[in-house]
Design a protein around this motif. Structure first.
Motif, PDB file in Angstrom:
ATOM      1  N   GLU A   1      14.006  -1.844  72.774  1.00 19.55           N
ATOM      2  CA  GLU A   1      14.416  -1.156  74.001  1.00 19.55           C
ATOM      3  C   GLU A   1      13.458  -1.464  75.147  1.00 19.55           C
ATOM      4  O   GLU A   1      13.896  -1.725  76.276  1.00 19.55           O
ATOM      5  CB  GLU A   1      14.497   0.349  73.758  1.00 19.55           C
ATOM      6  N   VAL A   2      12.163  -1.457  74.865  1.00 19.11           N
ATOM      7  CA  VAL A   2      11.179  -1.766  75.910  1.00 19.11           C
ATOM      8  C   VAL A   2      11.324  -3.217  76.351  1.00 19.11           C
ATOM      9  O   VAL A   2      11.295  -3.518  77.551  1.00 19.11           O
ATOM     10  CB  VAL A   2       9.741  -1.468  75.430  1.00 19.11           C
ATOM     11  N   LYS A   3      11.522  -4.114  75.400  1.00 21.85           N
ATOM     12  CA  LYS A   3      11.717  -5.531  75.741  1.00 21.85           C
ATOM     13  C   LYS A   3      12.917  -5.682  76.669  1.00 21.85           C
ATOM     14  O   LYS A   3      12.838  -6.379  77.686  1.00 21.85           O
ATOM     15  CB  LYS A   3      11.941  -6.355  74.471  1.00 21.85           C
ATOM     16  N   ASN A   4      14.016  -5.011  76.339  1.00 25.79           N
ATOM     17  CA  ASN A   4      15.217  -5.099  77.171  1.00 25.79           C
ATOM     18  C   ASN A   4      14.983  -4.513  78.562  1.00 25.79           C
ATOM     19  O   ASN A   4      15.491  -5.049  79.549  1.00 25.79           O
ATOM     20  CB  ASN A   4      16.398  -4.414  76.477  1.00 25.79           C
ATOM     21  N   GLN A   5      14.212  -3.443  78.641  1.00 24.20           N
ATOM     22  CA  GLN A   5      13.890  -2.868  79.947  1.00 24.20           C
ATOM     23  C   GLN A   5      13.060  -3.839  80.778  1.00 24.20           C
ATOM     24  O   GLN A   5      13.288  -4.003  81.979  1.00 24.20           O
ATOM     25  CB  GLN A   5      13.141  -1.555  79.782  1.00 24.20           C
ATOM     26  N   LEU A   6      12.107  -4.486  80.146  1.00 18.75           N
ATOM     27  CA  LEU A   6      11.274  -5.462  80.854  1.00 18.75           C
ATOM     28  C   LEU A   6      12.097  -6.659  81.315  1.00 18.75           C
ATOM     29  O   LEU A   6      11.840  -7.226  82.383  1.00 18.75           O
ATOM     30  CB  LEU A   6      10.117  -5.917  79.969  1.00 18.75           C
TER      31      LEU A   6
ATOM     32  N   HIS B   1       8.869  -6.127  67.464  1.00 16.34           N
ATOM     33  CA  HIS B   1      10.197  -5.838  66.905  1.00 16.34           C
ATOM     34  C   HIS B   1      10.410  -6.599  65.601  1.00 16.34           C
ATOM     35  O   HIS B   1      10.834  -6.016  64.597  1.00 16.34           O
ATOM     36  CB  HIS B   1      11.293  -6.197  67.916  1.00 16.34           C
TER      37      HIS B   1
ATOM     38  N   SER C   1      12.449   0.853  69.156  1.00 12.40           N
ATOM     39  CA  SER C   1      11.702   1.171  70.374  1.00 12.40           C
ATOM     40  C   SER C   1      11.171  -0.098  71.034  1.00 12.40           C
ATOM     41  O   SER C   1      11.257  -0.259  72.262  1.00 12.40           O
ATOM     42  CB  SER C   1      10.550   2.114  70.042  1.00 12.40           C
ATOM     43  N   ALA C   2      10.630  -1.009  70.245  1.00 17.61           N
ATOM     44  CA  ALA C   2      10.108  -2.267  70.787  1.00 17.61           C
ATOM     45  C   ALA C   2      11.222  -3.073  71.444  1.00 17.61           C
ATOM     46  O   ALA C   2      11.026  -3.660  72.517  1.00 17.61           O
ATOM     47  CB  ALA C   2       9.435  -3.082  69.686  1.00 17.61           C
TER      48      ALA C   2
ATOM     49  N   SER D   1      10.411   2.186  65.073  1.00 20.88           N
ATOM     50  CA  SER D   1       9.442   1.410  65.849  1.00 20.88           C
ATOM     51  C   SER D   1      10.052   0.096  66.318  1.00 20.88           C
ATOM     52  O   SER D   1       9.831  -0.325  67.466  1.00 20.88           O
ATOM     53  CB  SER D   1       8.190   1.133  65.007  1.00 20.88           C
TER      54      SER D   1
ATOM     55  N   HIS E   1       6.441  -7.479  72.774  1.00 21.04           N
ATOM     56  CA  HIS E   1       7.410  -6.513  72.249  1.00 21.04           C
ATOM     57  C   HIS E   1       8.402  -7.190  71.307  1.00 21.04           C
ATOM     58  O   HIS E   1       8.847  -6.586  70.325  1.00 21.04           O
ATOM     59  CB  HIS E   1       8.120  -5.790  73.392  1.00 21.04           C
TER      60      HIS E   1
ATOM     61  N   LEU F   1       4.220  -9.538  78.104  1.00 13.79           N
ATOM     62  CA  LEU F   1       4.683  -8.236  77.619  1.00 13.79           C
ATOM     63  C   LEU F   1       5.975  -8.352  76.812  1.00 13.79           C
ATOM     64  O   LEU F   1       6.121  -7.738  75.747  1.00 13.79           O
ATOM     65  CB  LEU F   1       4.897  -7.277  78.795  1.00 13.79           C
TER      66      LEU F   1
END
Length: 61
Positions: free
Chosen positions: A51-56, A23, A48-49, A45, A19, A15
């Motif tokens: 941010e999701v990568k950092n959250q994961l 990015h 956003s990618a 976009s 992402h 994942l």
């Protein structure tokens, strides 16, 4: 936080990598875009990618 299994780690890696790739691609598309609306779409976009990568990535801490 609970211990992650090897399968969980593999899924996270997949994942995060996806992402990260998204990015990079969205950033490249934004740099090439001539139309400002399209450029902004790709920039958002890409953000956003990331941010999701950092959250994961927080699951690995």
């Amino acid at each position: 936080m609970a211990n992650l299994s090897e399968l969980d780690l593999q899924n996270l890696r997949h994942l995060i990598g996806g992402h990260d790739t998204a990015h990079c691609k969205m950033q490249a598309y934004a740099e090439q875009a001539q139309d400002q609306t399209v450029k902004q779409f790709f920039q958002k976009s890409a953000q956003s990618a990331m941010e999701v990568k950092n959250q994961l990535m927080t699951f690995l801490q």
